[in-house]
Design a protein around this motif. Structure first.
Motif, PDB file in Angstrom:
ATOM      1  N   GLN A 120       0.851  -1.190   0.000  1.00 45.85           N
ATOM      2  CA  GLN A 120       0.000   0.000   0.000  1.00 45.85           C
ATOM      3  C   GLN A 120       0.890   1.244   0.000  1.00 45.85           C
ATOM      4  OE1 GLN A 120      -3.447   0.135  -0.054  1.00 45.85           O
ATOM      5  NE2 GLN A 120      -3.324  -2.085  -0.332  1.00 45.85           N
ATOM      6  N   PRO A 121       0.547   2.251  -0.792  1.00 40.44           N
ATOM      7  CA  PRO A 121       1.337   3.488  -0.745  1.00 40.44           C
ATOM      8  C   PRO A 121       1.036   4.259   0.538  1.00 40.44           C
ATOM      9  CG  PRO A 121      -0.510   3.752  -2.251  1.00 40.44           C
ATOM     10  CD  PRO A 121      -0.527   2.319  -1.776  1.00 40.44           C
ATOM     11  N   TYR A 122       2.037   4.940   1.058  1.00 39.17           N
ATOM     12  CA  TYR A 122       1.854   5.801   2.229  1.00 39.17           C
ATOM     13  C   TYR A 122       1.342   7.159   1.755  1.00 39.17           C
ATOM     14  CZ  TYR A 122       5.043   2.372   4.315  1.00 39.17           C
ATOM     15  OH  TYR A 122       5.642   1.225   4.745  1.00 39.17           O
ATOM     16  N   GLN A 123       0.552   7.792   2.583  1.00 39.00           N
ATOM     17  CA  GLN A 123       0.054   9.125   2.271  1.00 39.00           C
ATOM     18  C   GLN A 123       1.166  10.147   2.503  1.00 39.00           C
ATOM     19  OE1 GLN A 123      -2.988   9.644   0.935  1.00 39.00           O
ATOM     20  NE2 GLN A 123      -3.189   7.429   0.979  1.00 39.00           N
ATOM     21  N   TYR A 124       1.033  11.315   1.866  1.00 38.44           N
ATOM     22  CA  TYR A 124       1.980  12.394   2.120  1.00 38.44           C
ATOM     23  C   TYR A 124       1.893  12.771   3.594  1.00 38.44           C
ATOM     24  CZ  TYR A 124       2.331  12.780  -2.917  1.00 38.44           C
ATOM     25  OH  TYR A 124       2.543  12.503  -4.240  1.00 38.44           O
ATOM     26  N   GLY A 125       3.037  12.957   4.223  1.00 37.38           N
ATOM     27  CA  GLY A 125       3.077  13.251   5.655  1.00 37.38           C
ATOM     28  C   GLY A 125       3.383  12.041   6.510  1.00 37.38           C
ATOM     29  N   ILE A 170      10.647   2.381   9.664  1.00 38.05           N
ATOM     30  CA  ILE A 170      10.322   3.809   9.621  1.00 38.05           C
ATOM     31  C   ILE A 170       9.954   4.140   8.176  1.00 38.05           C
ATOM     32  CG2 ILE A 170      11.225   6.169   9.875  1.00 38.05           C
ATOM     33  CD1 ILE A 170      10.794   4.800  12.548  1.00 38.05           C
ATOM     34  N   ASN A 171       8.784   4.708   7.983  1.00 35.01           N
ATOM     35  CA  ASN A 171       8.274   5.024   6.649  1.00 35.01           C
ATOM     36  C   ASN A 171       9.082   6.173   6.030  1.00 35.01           C
ATOM     37  OD1 ASN A 171       6.264   3.229   7.454  1.00 35.01           O
ATOM     38  ND2 ASN A 171       4.966   4.883   8.178  1.00 35.01           N
ATOM     39  N   VAL A 172       9.550   5.957   4.795  1.00 27.14           N
ATOM     40  CA  VAL A 172      10.373   6.986   4.159  1.00 27.14           C
ATOM     41  C   VAL A 172       9.948   7.379   2.742  1.00 27.14           C
ATOM     42  CG1 VAL A 172      12.442   6.641   5.559  1.00 27.14           C
ATOM     43  CG2 VAL A 172      12.132   5.287   3.480  1.00 27.14           C
ATOM     44  N   ARG A 173       9.316   6.499   2.023  1.00 27.09           N
ATOM     45  CA  ARG A 173       8.966   6.813   0.631  1.00 27.09           C
ATOM     46  C   ARG A 173       7.647   6.129   0.260  1.00 27.09           C
ATOM     47  NH1 ARG A 173      12.182  10.547   0.384  1.00 27.09           N
ATOM     48  NH2 ARG A 173      14.323  10.387  -0.282  1.00 27.09           N
ATOM     49  N   THR A 174       7.074   6.652  -0.825  1.00 24.89           N
ATOM     50  CA  THR A 174       5.886   6.016  -1.399  1.00 24.89           C
ATOM     51  C   THR A 174       6.000   6.050  -2.903  1.00 24.89           C
ATOM     52  OG1 THR A 174       3.486   5.872  -1.152  1.00 24.89           O
ATOM     53  CG2 THR A 174       4.393   8.068  -1.562  1.00 24.89           C
ATOM     54  N   ASP A 175       5.373   5.101  -3.545  1.00 20.27           N
ATOM     55  CA  ASP A 175       5.340   5.058  -5.006  1.00 20.27           C
ATOM     56  C   ASP A 175       3.890   4.791  -5.398  1.00 20.27           C
ATOM     57  OD1 ASP A 175       5.420   4.381  -7.720  1.00 20.27           O
ATOM     58  OD2 ASP A 175       7.390   3.446  -7.554  1.00 20.27           O
ATOM     59  N   PHE A 176       3.152   5.877  -5.691  1.00 20.77           N
ATOM     60  CA  PHE A 176       1.734   5.739  -6.026  1.00 20.77           C
ATOM     61  C   PHE A 176       1.546   4.988  -7.344  1.00 20.77           C
ATOM     62  CE2 PHE A 176       1.402   9.349  -3.055  1.00 20.77           C
ATOM     63  CZ  PHE A 176       0.434   8.819  -2.206  1.00 20.77           C
ATOM     64  N   THR A 177       2.490   5.137  -8.276  1.00 19.05           N
ATOM     65  CA  THR A 177       2.382   4.458  -9.572  1.00 19.05           C
ATOM     66  C   THR A 177       2.390   2.948  -9.386  1.00 19.05           C
ATOM     67  OG1 THR A 177       3.569   6.290 -10.590  1.00 19.05           O
ATOM     68  CG2 THR A 177       3.386   4.270 -11.872  1.00 19.05           C
ATOM     69  N   GLY A 205       1.946   1.526  -6.392  1.00 18.93           N
ATOM     70  CA  GLY A 205       1.060   1.183  -5.283  1.00 18.93           C
ATOM     71  C   GLY A 205       1.782   0.552  -4.104  1.00 18.93           C
ATOM     72  N   ILE A 206       2.981   1.089  -3.778  1.00 21.85           N
ATOM     73  CA  ILE A 206       3.770   0.524  -2.686  1.00 21.85           C
ATOM     74  C   ILE A 206       4.258   1.621  -1.739  1.00 21.85           C
ATOM     75  CG2 ILE A 206       4.557  -1.516  -3.958  1.00 21.85           C
ATOM     76  CD1 ILE A 206       7.238  -0.024  -4.421  1.00 21.85           C
ATOM     77  N   GLY A 207       4.584   1.208  -0.522  1.00 21.76           N
ATOM     78  CA  GLY A 207       5.236   2.068   0.449  1.00 21.76           C
ATOM     79  C   GLY A 207       6.585   1.470   0.815  1.00 21.76           C
ATOM     80  N   LEU A 208       7.560   2.320   1.123  1.00 21.14           N
ATOM     81  CA  LEU A 208       8.902   1.854   1.472  1.00 21.14           C
ATOM     82  C   LEU A 208       9.281   2.351   2.856  1.00 21.14           C
ATOM     83  CD1 LEU A 208       8.894   2.751  -1.793  1.00 21.14           C
ATOM     84  CD2 LEU A 208      11.112   1.664  -1.634  1.00 21.14           C
TER      85      LEU A 208
END
Length: 199
Positions: free
Chosen positions: A153-158, A174-181, A183-186
């Motif tokens: 799941q992508p993380y929201q901004y913030g 610790i959440n650091v990045r997201t890739d909406f294209t 659909g993942i969170g890093l």
């Protein structure tokens, strides 16, 4: 046959409710005790996690903006009080930052020993840019790399700097990045978080 079908549906609904309420309890504990909002130069916000008494971990890219370290980083506690922080350590390579601030009424989160295996359900929490309270996203671990844990799941901004937590309420990243294209969170995995902290 109808009674069996109804019984199966009831049991399924009860299990879904139990899972949802378990995550609701985890979210409530995180929101009330372990997660704080960071305001950076009065311009934007990120998320931080209480990992030791008066010690917060977050994402380095929250503290560095346009190649400059932020002048003012404040923690906003649950009473809406802005508390100044002091930068202790920063790693752009890991994308982690360690800050201190006087934070009464907050407790450190428990750190997991190892990252969760693939398909493990986890919850990410963070302060979305338009919401005054932290949001939560339930996800599953997709892949683990030495420097990143990827969820489905992508993380929201913030959400940057916020916790990725397992069902035992242990910090796993610790959440650091997201890739909406895609659909993942890093997230930075707990092993690197512990190394950064010197644990």
């Amino acid at each position: 046959m109808r009674r069996l079908t109804l019984t199966i549906l009831f049991v399924f609904a009860a299990c879904v409710t139990l899972i949802a309420s378990d995550w609701a309890n985890v979210y409530a504990t995180l929101k009330d005790n372990h997660v704080v909002e960071l305001r950076i130069d009065n311009a934007y916000r990120c998320t931080g996690v209480i990992i030791k008494v008066d010690t917060i971990i977050s994402a380095a890219h929250c503290i560095i903006h346009e190649d400059m370290v932020a002048q003012v980083v404040e923690v906003v506690n649950r009473f809406e009080q802005a508390i100044p922080t002091k930068l202790v350590r920063l790693s752009t390579a890991l994308d982690l930052a360690l800050l201190t601030a006087t934070l009464p009424n907050h407790t450190p989160i428990k750190l997991a020993t190892l990252s969760p295996p693939s398909a493990t359900e986890v919850i990410a929490v963070g302060f979305h840019t338009s919401n005054p309270s932290p949001d939560a996203t339930v996800a599953h671990v997709l892949q683990m790399f030495p420097d990143r844990l990827i969820v489905d799941q992508p993380y929201q901004y913030g959400y940057s700097g916020g916790p990725l937590v397992n069902s035992k309420l242990e910090l796993v990243g610790i959440n650091v990045r997201t890739d909406f294209t895609r659909g993942i969170g890093l997230s930075v995995p707990i092993e690197l978080v512990r190394w950064f902290l010197g644990d």
